[in-house]
Design an enzyme around this catalytic site. Structure first.
Site, PDB file in Angstrom:
ATOM      1  N   ASP A  50       0.814  -1.218   0.000  1.00 14.50           N
ATOM      2  CA  ASP A  50       0.000   0.000   0.000  1.00 14.50           C
ATOM      3  C   ASP A  50       0.845   1.264   0.000  1.00 14.50           C
ATOM      4  OD1 ASP A  50      -1.953  -1.919   0.256  1.00 14.50           O
ATOM      5  OD2 ASP A  50      -3.116  -0.807   1.731  1.00 14.50           O
ATOM      6  N   ARG A  93      -0.932   6.625  17.282  1.00 12.93           N
ATOM      7  CA  ARG A  93      -1.082   7.551  16.159  1.00 12.93           C
ATOM      8  C   ARG A  93      -0.623   8.978  16.465  1.00 12.93           C
ATOM      9  NH1 ARG A  93      -0.563   3.185  13.777  1.00 12.93           N
ATOM     10  NH2 ARG A  93      -2.314   2.292  12.606  1.00 12.93           N
ATOM     11  N   ASP A 121      -8.103   6.208  12.088  1.00 11.60           N
ATOM     12  CA  ASP A 121      -6.720   6.697  12.010  1.00 11.60           C
ATOM     13  C   ASP A 121      -6.588   8.004  11.238  1.00 11.60           C
ATOM     14  OD1 ASP A 121      -5.606   4.772  13.593  1.00 11.60           O
ATOM     15  OD2 ASP A 121      -5.012   3.463  11.945  1.00 11.60           O
ATOM     16  N   SER A 160      -6.872  -7.649   8.518  1.00  8.32           N
ATOM     17  CA  SER A 160      -5.772  -6.684   8.597  1.00  8.32           C
ATOM     18  C   SER A 160      -5.235  -6.640  10.016  1.00  8.32           C
ATOM     19  CB  SER A 160      -6.246  -5.290   8.165  1.00  8.32           C
ATOM     20  OG  SER A 160      -7.201  -4.787   9.082  1.00  8.32           O
TER      21      SER A 160
END
Length: 410
Positions: free
Chosen positions: A14, A94, A123, A179
């Site tokens: 990605d 994050r 996110d 994921s």
């Protein structure tokens, strides 16, 4: 003149596609950034891979100690758990990653940061709220919210073909059935086969799928293991008599908790963007730390201070989950939390057994527990006169009696 963009980069399919696509689409100089927050990814060769993909420069920063000290520990002091189950493992990483991206952007005089978060998740909010708080002049590029990108890459097949065409060095494997996101505090699994909330991710037949950091409880040792944690002002400073940094504590507790299948969570949570999402989490070290911290608080913290802090846990946890780590209200709450921890020092003994954390003792020089007062036997201190309870109960019952008499008249 080309733009400068700092991209959150891992070297996978990605972000490799994102790097090339952003550079091409925006006629930009792309600076790649990879944060090591304990994900245990293979970083070898990442420098060469990023540059071959088109990056002008790459930063690979080990942020683990900062993550443990300045993010995980303050959150543990606050007792923060989202919706009663989630230890906020992804959420708390994050703001640190975004903070470092902003620092790099400022150092490189870049006007943009970019991330690969999707338009459906949390996110994207966390990255961009952090940037808004720390550097409002820096703009954000989010390709997954760009129709041009989604049209060009509706699936992995198109991404793989793009990499082959551009000679981008990636090893693309078959699509995983879910994921994952891993760091020092936890690993999370979502999407794919987990989108069915009836799917049983706890079944040991899925060994190798949902047991990255911890064994399934059925496969944990048949004998309990005792561990001892020492706290100073709400922070764990030693495990089993060995002084450790916050990073050292997290690594050791992850190992111990993982061995005994501690900290496994399967929940349906409410995302900030409005939808419900099913997540499976392993948080072995964080679960132990949270439980032990509560044990020493129960011994040393004033009742009203504890109840006040506890009333704020849902708010604090929601702020972290929603990406408001750098918001003034979170900072204000943290000041209260820090003050509440001044006497939270002492020792906690726990047993780990097949997914369970069992209290086995706690002690502190700041203990508010007085066995002579609490005893059911005669109180040698005379600190508590049982006769005083009569007036105490009568006064607290006054409004109840008054209300009952009113209703009887009706």
């Amino acid at each position: 003149m080309s733009k400068k963009i700092v991209l959150a980069y891992s070297g996978g399919l990605d972000t490799s596609v994102l790097l090339s696509w952003i550079k091409e689409t925006y006629n930009a100089e792309v600076i790649a950034f990879c944060a090591n927050v304990g994900q245990d990814d293979e970083l070898k060769g990442l420098n060469a891979k990023a540059k071959k993909t088109g990056a002008s420069k790459i930063y690979i920063d080990d942020l683990q100690e900062e993550f443990a000290t300045d993010f995980i520990y303050p959150m543990i002091q606050a007792g923060a758990i989202y919706e009663g189950q989630y230890f906020l493992g992804t959420s708390i990483a994050r703001p640190l990653i975004a903070k470092r991206m902003v620092e790099i952007a400022k150092a490189e005089k870049a006007g943009f940061i970019a991330h690969g978060a999707t338009g459906k998740g949390n996110d994207q909010v966390r990255f961009e709220l952090t940037a808004a708080a720390l550097a409002p002049e820096i703009e954000t590029i989010a390709p997954w919210r760009d129709e041009r990108f989604r049209t060009q890459f509706p699936g992995r097949a198109e991404m793989i073909a793009y990499c082959e065409e551009k000679k981008i060095p990636v090893q693309a494997s078959a699509k995983k059935p879910f994921s994952m996101d891993r760091n020092l505090l936890h690993i999370s699994y979502e999407a794919g086969i987990l989108e069915d909330p009836w799917f049983d991710a706890s079944d040991p037949k899925y060994k190798g799928y949902f047991n990255t950091l911890s064994v399934f409880p059925e496969e944990a040792p048949d004998k309990a293991e005792t561990i001892i944690l020492e706290f100073e002002k709400g922070n764990c400073i030693a495990v089993n008599g060995k002084l450790l940094s916050p990073l050292g504590v997290m690594k050791l507790l992850n190992k111990l908790g993982g061995k005994h299948g501690v900290g496994r969570v399967d929940m349906v949570e409410n995302r900030f963007v409005g939808m419900k999402s099913r997540g499976v989490y392993e948080t072995p070290g964080g679960s132990i730390l949270h439980f032990a911290h509560r044990q020493i608080e129960s011994l040393t913290m004033d009742r009203e201070v504890m109840h006040l802090r506890d009333s704020l846990i849902p708010k604090y946890a929601t702020l972290v989950y929603n990406g408001f780590w750098y918001a003034p209200e979170r900072l204000a709450l943290q000041a209260l939390v820090t003050e509440s921890q001044q006497k939270v020092s002492g020792t906690v003994r726990l047993k780990l057994y097949k997914g369970n954390i069992i209290p086995a003792g706690r002690k502190s020089i700041y203990s508010l527990y007085n066995p002579q007062i609490a005893t059911m036997e005669a109180d040698p201190t005379k600190a508590y006169n049982q006769d005083d309870a009569t007036g105490f109960i009568r006064l607290n019952g006054l409004r109840l009696r008054t209300g009952a008499l009113r209703d009887r008249k009706k």
